[in-house]
Design an enzyme around this catalytic site. Structure first.
Site, PDB file in Angstrom:
ATOM      1  N   HIS A 227      38.402 -28.927 -12.905  1.00  0.00           N
ATOM      2  CA  HIS A 227      39.802 -28.459 -12.895  1.00  0.00           C
ATOM      3  C   HIS A 227      40.081 -27.609 -14.129  1.00  0.00           C
ATOM      4  O   HIS A 227      40.748 -26.567 -14.065  1.00  0.00           O
ATOM      5  CB  HIS A 227      40.753 -29.662 -12.920  1.00  0.00           C
TER       6      HIS A 227
ATOM      7  N   GLU B  54      41.019 -28.468  -6.221  1.00  0.00           N
ATOM      8  CA  GLU B  54      40.094 -29.577  -5.970  1.00  0.00           C
ATOM      9  C   GLU B  54      38.711 -29.065  -5.568  1.00  0.00           C
ATOM     10  O   GLU B  54      37.706 -29.744  -5.787  1.00  0.00           O
ATOM     11  CB  GLU B  54      40.685 -30.487  -4.887  1.00  0.00           C
TER      12      GLU B  54
ATOM     13  N   HIS C 144      34.575 -34.056 -13.038  1.00  0.00           N
ATOM     14  CA  HIS C 144      35.637 -33.731 -12.084  1.00  0.00           C
ATOM     15  C   HIS C 144      36.798 -33.013 -12.790  1.00  0.00           C
ATOM     16  O   HIS C 144      37.183 -31.901 -12.409  1.00  0.00           O
ATOM     17  CB  HIS C 144      36.145 -35.014 -11.411  1.00  0.00           C
ATOM     18  N   GLU C 145      37.308 -33.649 -13.842  1.00  0.00           N
ATOM     19  CA  GLU C 145      38.439 -33.035 -14.549  1.00  0.00           C
ATOM     20  C   GLU C 145      37.982 -31.765 -15.258  1.00  0.00           C
ATOM     21  O   GLU C 145      38.752 -30.805 -15.377  1.00  0.00           O
ATOM     22  CB  GLU C 145      39.059 -34.024 -15.533  1.00  0.00           C
TER      23      GLU C 145
HETATM   24 ZN    ZN Z   1      40.963 -33.597  -8.808  1.00  0.00          ZN
END
Ligand code: ZN
Length: 500
Positions: free
Chosen positions: A267, A293, A263-264
């Site tokens: 980003h 996101e 997830h990170e």
């Molecule tokens: Zn996030």
């Protein structure tokens, strides 16, 4: 004109550098700082934020922006985009009184520290006073910004420029109409999924090593970034050449560390791949939190929880954890990481129930800033909404109203961007599959370059030049955020997994 543009750029660069220094302090606060450092850190951040606001909201920048408004640069050029986005940020900054900026900065930094302890103690009472002040400061900020339809618009606009609460309601209405019955159908008609294989003793170092390998494989540049551990995973950047992510590792639950890293990592790929011509300007960074996101959710879920991804990685994972996984089939593992379960914690939620957690926060935030709900009554309101949306009542506030960091750091109006981003991830991905139809076969071979290259070209390199709606139109041709690609993906994926 050239001189004026250069003067503007150098003033904005000062603001950028101060904000980057604040980001280092913020990163350190979450990764390294002992609790005793909280009071001094809050003062340091307040001073830097005050300084940045003074330089940015100064009359001189307004005059430069006025002079440059008619400079005639092409809309898509870096110059026109810089002037356009600086104008938008400047108009907002000018509306905030300096005392409010300082008060918010100090309170939001202290709030985080108070919340950390309240959450550990499962004690909302410790957090109530500072949260009351945080809501009040947000109301003051929204009033200072001004709004047409509702106060929440003014807060939402900071994270998702030009997005309106009414538009969020449209998208969420479509999501809710499909997701609520789907959760029911899975519970009543689905073939149960056993995820006990994920709840074994997974060595922390081996989890870390596997996550780092995946991070490298998907294209995260370790010469220009690093991963650390923190209580709450996050991404921050001090430059596009220094992007920081964090993860957390639970020994007895496999999903947390790896999917947090993915997830990170999503980003971070966005931050690392903004065009180098935008480095150090206010265009370096993501278009909006929703678009940001869309990247994290895509790498975490659309890729990381897909069958082709595990067709490639599962044997490698088994090598890291032979005792735990050698007798577990890839099919069992794949179903386990996609298990749908009504649960308390948003960040651990599966793809189907995740948005229900967002609806809850979105509704409560509106009630708080419209002053229909008092902070004192928030835990009860939380639990009632939880029961309504997910059929569960949290046994304590750590599993309920105290679970997320956002409100403690003053962030109200941010949560809807998680669901908007989730929806956007599929709107973009559908277009990507049209352009690169064999992408799933590439994933199954461990090849992720085409995925990253497409996003670099279509989204990452532009930084903040375009709004979310502009990007949607440029990339997909649609004129607004559409829920259907996401809903079609969810229906297909989970009817297969649950075999109904
Ligand atoms: Zn996030």
């Amino acid at each position: 004109m050239e001189d004026k543009l250069n003067t503007l750029k150098s003033k904005l660069k000062q603001v950028h550098d101060i904000n980057a220094a604040s980001a280092v302090l913020g990163w350190d606060q979450q990764v390294n700082m002992p609790p005793g450092g909280a009071a001094a850190r809050a003062e340091q951040l307040a001073t830097l934020n005050k300084l940045a606001h003074e330089i940015f909201a100064d009359d001189a920048i307004g005059l430069l922006l006025e002079d440059l408004a008619g400079a005639g640069f092409d809309y898509d050029s870096d110059e026109a985009s810089l002037i356009r986005v600086a104008r938008r940020d400047y108009d907002l900054a000018r509306k905030l009184p300096p005392e409010l900026v300082v008060d918010m900065s100090r309170t939001f930094s202290l709030g985080q520290q108070i919340w950390t302890k309240a959450r550990a103690d499962k004690d909302f009472a410790q957090f109530e006073n500072v949260l009351t002040k945080i809501i009040d400061l947000n109301i003051q900020k929204a009033e200072a910004y001004g709004y047409e339809d509702c106060i929440y618009d003014a807060l939402l606009n900071e994270y998702e420029p030009d997005m309106k609460t009414a538009e969020v309601n449209r998208v969420f209405g479509e999501l809710r109409a499909t997701l609520a019955p789907l959760v029911q159908a899975i519970a009543s008609a689905g073939e149960p999924v056993d995820d006990s294989c994920l709840k074994q003793d997974f060595d922390e170092q081996a989890q870390w090593d596997f996550g780092m390998q995946v991070l490298k494989d998907i294209g995260f540049d370790l010469e220009r970034g690093r991963q650390d551990k923190s209580v709450h995973p996050f991404t921050t950047s001090f430059s596009m050449n220094d992007v920081r992510i964090t993860t957390r590792i639970y020994k007895d639950m496999f999903n947390t560390a790896l999917f947090g890293t993915l997830h990170e990592g999503g980003h971070a790929l966005y931050e690392q791949n903004v065009s180098s011509t935008l480095e150090g300007t206010l265009l370096a960074g993501g278009a909006s939190l929703g678009v940001h996101e869309s990247q994290s959710r895509l790498w975490e879920n659309v890729l990381g929880r897909s069958r082709p991804f595990w067709d490639f990685y599962y044997a490698r994972l088994q090598d890291h954890f032979p005792a735990q996984l050698s007798s577990v089939s890839v099919d069992t593992f794949y179903r386990a990481i996609n298990r749908v379960e009504r649960s308390f914690i948003r960040v651990e939620a599966d793809e189907v129930t995740y948005n229900l957690h967002i609806f809850l926060r979105f509704e409560l935030e509106q009630a708080l800033v419209e002053q229909r709900l008092k902070v004192r009554d928030l835990p009860a309101a939380w639990n009632a909404k939880m029961e309504e949306l997910l059929g569960l009542t949290p046994p304590d506030n750590a599993l309920g109203v105290l679970q997320d960091i956002h409100w403690s750091i003053g962030v109200i109006g941010y949560f809807p961007t998680y669901s908007l981003g989730t929806v956007l991830s599929l709107q973009f991905y559908q277009q990507l599959l049209d352009d690169v139809p064999d992408l799933p076969e590439q994933f199954a071979r461990g090849e992720f370059g085409a995925l990253l290259d497409w996003f670099k070209e279509k989204i990452h390199r532009h930084g903040r030049k375009y709004t979310a709606n502009e990007l949607v139109e440029r990339v997909t041709g649609a004129t607004r955020i559409e829920a259907e690609p996401y809903l079609a993906y969810i229906r297909q994926k989970f009817s297969e997994i649950y075999r109904f």
